[in-house]
Motif scaffolding. Structure first.
Motif, PDB file in Angstrom:
ATOM      1  N   GLU A  86       0.621  -1.189   0.125  1.00  0.00           N
ATOM      2  CA  GLU A  86       0.074   0.026   0.077  1.00  0.00           C
ATOM      3  C   GLU A  86       0.803   1.352   0.026  1.00  0.00           C
ATOM      4  O   GLU A  86       0.493   2.239  -0.660  1.00  0.00           O
ATOM      5  CB  GLU A  86      -0.822   0.044   1.192  1.00  0.00           C
ATOM      6  CG  GLU A  86      -1.944   1.404   1.129  1.00  0.00           C
ATOM      7  CD  GLU A  86      -2.941   1.181   2.530  1.00  0.00           C
ATOM      8  OE1 GLU A  86      -3.497   2.064   2.724  1.00  0.00           O
ATOM      9  OE2 GLU A  86      -2.976   0.074   2.826  1.00  0.00           O
ATOM     10  N   SER A  87       2.043   1.470   0.794  1.00  0.00           N
ATOM     11  CA  SER A  87       2.705   2.231   0.820  1.00  0.00           C
ATOM     12  C   SER A  87       3.520   2.582  -0.397  1.00  0.00           C
ATOM     13  O   SER A  87       3.761   3.540  -0.901  1.00  0.00           O
ATOM     14  CB  SER A  87       3.783   2.442   1.973  1.00  0.00           C
ATOM     15  OG  SER A  87       4.961   1.444   1.605  1.00  0.00           O
ATOM     16  N   MET A  88       3.785   1.399  -1.213  1.00  0.00           N
ATOM     17  CA  MET A  88       4.536   1.716  -2.570  1.00  0.00           C
ATOM     18  C   MET A  88       3.657   2.184  -3.592  1.00  0.00           C
ATOM     19  O   MET A  88       3.830   2.832  -4.431  1.00  0.00           O
ATOM     20  CB  MET A  88       4.976   0.267  -2.905  1.00  0.00           C
ATOM     21  CG  MET A  88       6.336  -0.159  -2.435  1.00  0.00           C
ATOM     22  SD  MET A  88       7.491   0.893  -2.564  1.00  0.00           S
ATOM     23  CE  MET A  88       7.720   1.999  -1.101  1.00  0.00           C
ATOM     24  N   GLN A  89       2.248   1.870  -3.274  1.00  0.00           N
ATOM     25  CA  GLN A  89       1.266   2.442  -4.271  1.00  0.00           C
ATOM     26  C   GLN A  89       0.940   4.176  -4.186  1.00  0.00           C
ATOM     27  O   GLN A  89       1.116   4.887  -5.221  1.00  0.00           O
ATOM     28  CB  GLN A  89      -0.098   1.895  -4.214  1.00  0.00           C
ATOM     29  CG  GLN A  89      -0.323   0.372  -4.651  1.00  0.00           C
ATOM     30  CD  GLN A  89       0.055   0.251  -6.092  1.00  0.00           C
ATOM     31  OE1 GLN A  89      -0.197   1.101  -6.804  1.00  0.00           O
ATOM     32  NE2 GLN A  89       0.373  -0.937  -6.306  1.00  0.00           N
ATOM     33  N   THR A 139      10.577  17.324   4.146  1.00  0.00           N
ATOM     34  CA  THR A 139      10.171  17.801   5.568  1.00  0.00           C
ATOM     35  C   THR A 139       8.928  17.500   5.870  1.00  0.00           C
ATOM     36  O   THR A 139       8.957  17.221   7.092  1.00  0.00           O
ATOM     37  CB  THR A 139      10.489  19.535   5.331  1.00  0.00           C
ATOM     38  OG1 THR A 139      11.986  19.611   4.854  1.00  0.00           O
ATOM     39  CG2 THR A 139      10.392  19.861   6.692  1.00  0.00           C
ATOM     40  N   ARG A 140       7.826  17.541   5.020  1.00  0.00           N
ATOM     41  CA  ARG A 140       6.598  17.023   5.503  1.00  0.00           C
ATOM     42  C   ARG A 140       6.505  15.708   5.966  1.00  0.00           C
ATOM     43  O   ARG A 140       5.829  15.169   6.812  1.00  0.00           O
ATOM     44  CB  ARG A 140       5.634  17.398   4.410  1.00  0.00           C
ATOM     45  CG  ARG A 140       5.515  19.025   4.276  1.00  0.00           C
ATOM     46  CD  ARG A 140       4.810  19.506   3.171  1.00  0.00           C
ATOM     47  NE  ARG A 140       4.360  20.908   3.038  1.00  0.00           N
ATOM     48  CZ  ARG A 140       5.283  21.811   3.031  1.00  0.00           C
ATOM     49  NH1 ARG A 140       6.745  21.556   2.693  1.00  0.00           N
ATOM     50  NH2 ARG A 140       4.888  23.058   2.841  1.00  0.00           N
ATOM     51  N   LEU A 141       7.321  14.519   5.045  1.00  0.00           N
ATOM     52  CA  LEU A 141       6.799  13.317   5.072  1.00  0.00           C
ATOM     53  C   LEU A 141       7.580  12.936   6.291  1.00  0.00           C
ATOM     54  O   LEU A 141       7.200  12.017   7.019  1.00  0.00           O
ATOM     55  CB  LEU A 141       7.240  12.594   4.001  1.00  0.00           C
ATOM     56  CG  LEU A 141       6.469  12.645   2.639  1.00  0.00           C
ATOM     57  CD1 LEU A 141       7.345  12.332   1.488  1.00  0.00           C
ATOM     58  CD2 LEU A 141       5.448  11.777   2.981  1.00  0.00           C
ATOM     59  N   PRO A 162       0.740   9.914   4.392  1.00  0.00           N
ATOM     60  CA  PRO A 162      -0.546  10.129   3.945  1.00  0.00           C
ATOM     61  C   PRO A 162      -1.129   8.621   3.815  1.00  0.00           C
ATOM     62  O   PRO A 162      -0.359   7.675   3.570  1.00  0.00           O
ATOM     63  CB  PRO A 162      -0.273  10.457   2.448  1.00  0.00           C
ATOM     64  CG  PRO A 162       1.058  11.391   2.590  1.00  0.00           C
ATOM     65  CD  PRO A 162       1.679  10.724   3.788  1.00  0.00           C
ATOM     66  N   GLY A 163      -2.447   8.669   4.190  1.00  0.00           N
ATOM     67  CA  GLY A 163      -3.168   7.207   4.399  1.00  0.00           C
ATOM     68  C   GLY A 163      -3.930   6.879   3.251  1.00  0.00           C
ATOM     69  O   GLY A 163      -4.209   5.925   2.874  1.00  0.00           O
ATOM     70  N   THR A 180      -6.190  11.557  -1.127  1.00  0.00           N
ATOM     71  CA  THR A 180      -6.533  12.933  -0.692  1.00  0.00           C
ATOM     72  C   THR A 180      -5.391  13.585   0.168  1.00  0.00           C
ATOM     73  O   THR A 180      -4.866  14.747   0.005  1.00  0.00           O
ATOM     74  CB  THR A 180      -7.844  12.952   0.100  1.00  0.00           C
ATOM     75  OG1 THR A 180      -8.746  12.395  -0.890  1.00  0.00           O
ATOM     76  CG2 THR A 180      -8.243  14.489   0.402  1.00  0.00           C
ATOM     77  N   GLU A 181      -4.886  12.868   1.025  1.00  0.00           N
ATOM     78  CA  GLU A 181      -3.893  13.412   1.819  1.00  0.00           C
ATOM     79  C   GLU A 181      -2.674  13.452   1.146  1.00  0.00           C
ATOM     80  O   GLU A 181      -1.938  14.470   1.397  1.00  0.00           O
ATOM     81  CB  GLU A 181      -3.729  12.319   3.210  1.00  0.00           C
ATOM     82  CG  GLU A 181      -5.061  12.258   4.102  1.00  0.00           C
ATOM     83  CD  GLU A 181      -4.947  11.315   5.248  1.00  0.00           C
ATOM     84  OE1 GLU A 181      -3.590  10.760   5.262  1.00  0.00           O
ATOM     85  OE2 GLU A 181      -5.729  11.359   6.006  1.00  0.00           O
ATOM     86  N   ALA A 182      -2.164  12.411   0.278  1.00  0.00           N
ATOM     87  CA  ALA A 182      -0.886  12.623  -0.458  1.00  0.00           C
ATOM     88  C   ALA A 182      -1.237  13.765  -1.380  1.00  0.00           C
ATOM     89  O   ALA A 182      -0.146  14.443  -1.420  1.00  0.00           O
ATOM     90  CB  ALA A 182      -0.837  11.428  -1.153  1.00  0.00           C
ATOM     91  N   GLU A 183      -2.233  14.004  -2.073  1.00  0.00           N
ATOM     92  CA  GLU A 183      -2.266  15.178  -2.967  1.00  0.00           C
ATOM     93  C   GLU A 183      -2.101  16.688  -2.239  1.00  0.00           C
ATOM     94  O   GLU A 183      -1.369  17.592  -2.610  1.00  0.00           O
ATOM     95  CB  GLU A 183      -3.354  15.065  -3.703  1.00  0.00           C
ATOM     96  CG  GLU A 183      -3.201  13.927  -4.775  1.00  0.00           C
ATOM     97  CD  GLU A 183      -4.765  13.697  -5.762  1.00  0.00           C
ATOM     98  OE1 GLU A 183      -5.691  14.237  -5.245  1.00  0.00           O
ATOM     99  OE2 GLU A 183      -4.714  13.139  -6.611  1.00  0.00           O
ATOM    100  N   ALA A 184      -2.748  16.645  -1.175  1.00  0.00           N
ATOM    101  CA  ALA A 184      -2.643  17.711  -0.381  1.00  0.00           C
ATOM    102  C   ALA A 184      -1.333  18.006   0.222  1.00  0.00           C
ATOM    103  O   ALA A 184      -0.745  19.374   0.000  1.00  0.00           O
ATOM    104  CB  ALA A 184      -3.371  17.510   1.088  1.00  0.00           C
TER     105      ALA A 184
END
Length: 221
Positions: free
Chosen positions: A64-67, A97-99, A106-107, A110-114
């Motif tokens: 899932e994290s790789m996707q 810095t964010r990650l 991001p789960g 939506t969270e990843a794109e933000a």
């Protein structure tokens, strides 16, 4: 007048990173610490753990994290293609810095794109680059020119060190190696000692591996 023959040429170093890898982030901070003291000129090059692991049988959580990892890598690829290599490092810094020290994992899409949109805004890149992240949705990555670029970039790293390692990869002239994997990122004299030791070891013909099991996770603070 300076004698050109006595001018010291800066050491050319290339670091291959995946924006989502916390260990690559640690290594990148260490390399920044070393660069000025050892007069390094560092090129920051993208590689992709998502490409490396594409089609592999992975544990569900890691799969899932790789996707989700496709998104940041695709955006860096597209940004470099449109705006030049010089944007790779600032965008990597903003994403990382964010990650990593920011602790934002991001789960979902939506969270990843933000997160990606914030990073693009920070470095002054067009907001529409965020649309490149997951054009087919998470888990439905298209074989488009961005994916082709990521596969080419990943292959460069594989050609240097093989496909049984991940990121980071560092190249110094004709010598390249995976790592170092270290936490926390060394600073000061410790950073320089590690650099000198790693370079010396990696320069020995036939030297391949020095490793021990990790018993702690990445320490950012």
């Amino acid at each position: 007048m300076t004698d050109a023959s006595q001018t010291t040429q800066r050491t050319q170093v290339e670091m291959f990173f995946d924006p989502t890898c916390p260990w690559a982030w640690m290594t990148s901070r260490w390399l920044m610490e070393v660069a000025e003291a050892r007069d390094l000129e560092v090129t920051w090059s993208l590689m992709s753990l998502a490409v490396l692991n594409d089609g592999r049988d992975l544990p569900a959580e890691y799969a899932e994290s790789m996707q989700l990892a496709w998104g940041p890598a695709r955006v860096v690829s597209a940004a470099v293609a449109a705006h030049g290599q010089e944007v790779a490092k600032p965008l990597y810094d903003a994403l990382g810095t964010r990650l990593h020290p920011g602790g934002r994992k991001p789960g979902d899409r939506t969270e990843a794109e933000a997160l990606i949109a914030e990073a693009l805004a920070e470095v002054g890149l067009p907001a529409e680059l965020a649309q490149v992240a997951y054009p087919g949705g998470v888990g439905n990555n298209p074989e488009d020119e961005v994916t082709a670029d990521l596969r080419t970039r990943q292959q460069r790293a594989v050609d240097l060190v093989g496909d049984d390692v991940g990121t980071p990869v560092i190249r110094i002239g004709d010598t390249a190696f995976f790592g170092p994997v270290v936490t926390p990122a060394p600073t000061g004299e410790a950073a320089l000692q590690l650099w000198d030791g790693v370079v010396q070891a990696a320069s020995v013909p036939g030297f391949f591996e020095l490793k021990r099991s990790r018993d702690v996770g990445p320490q950012f603070g």
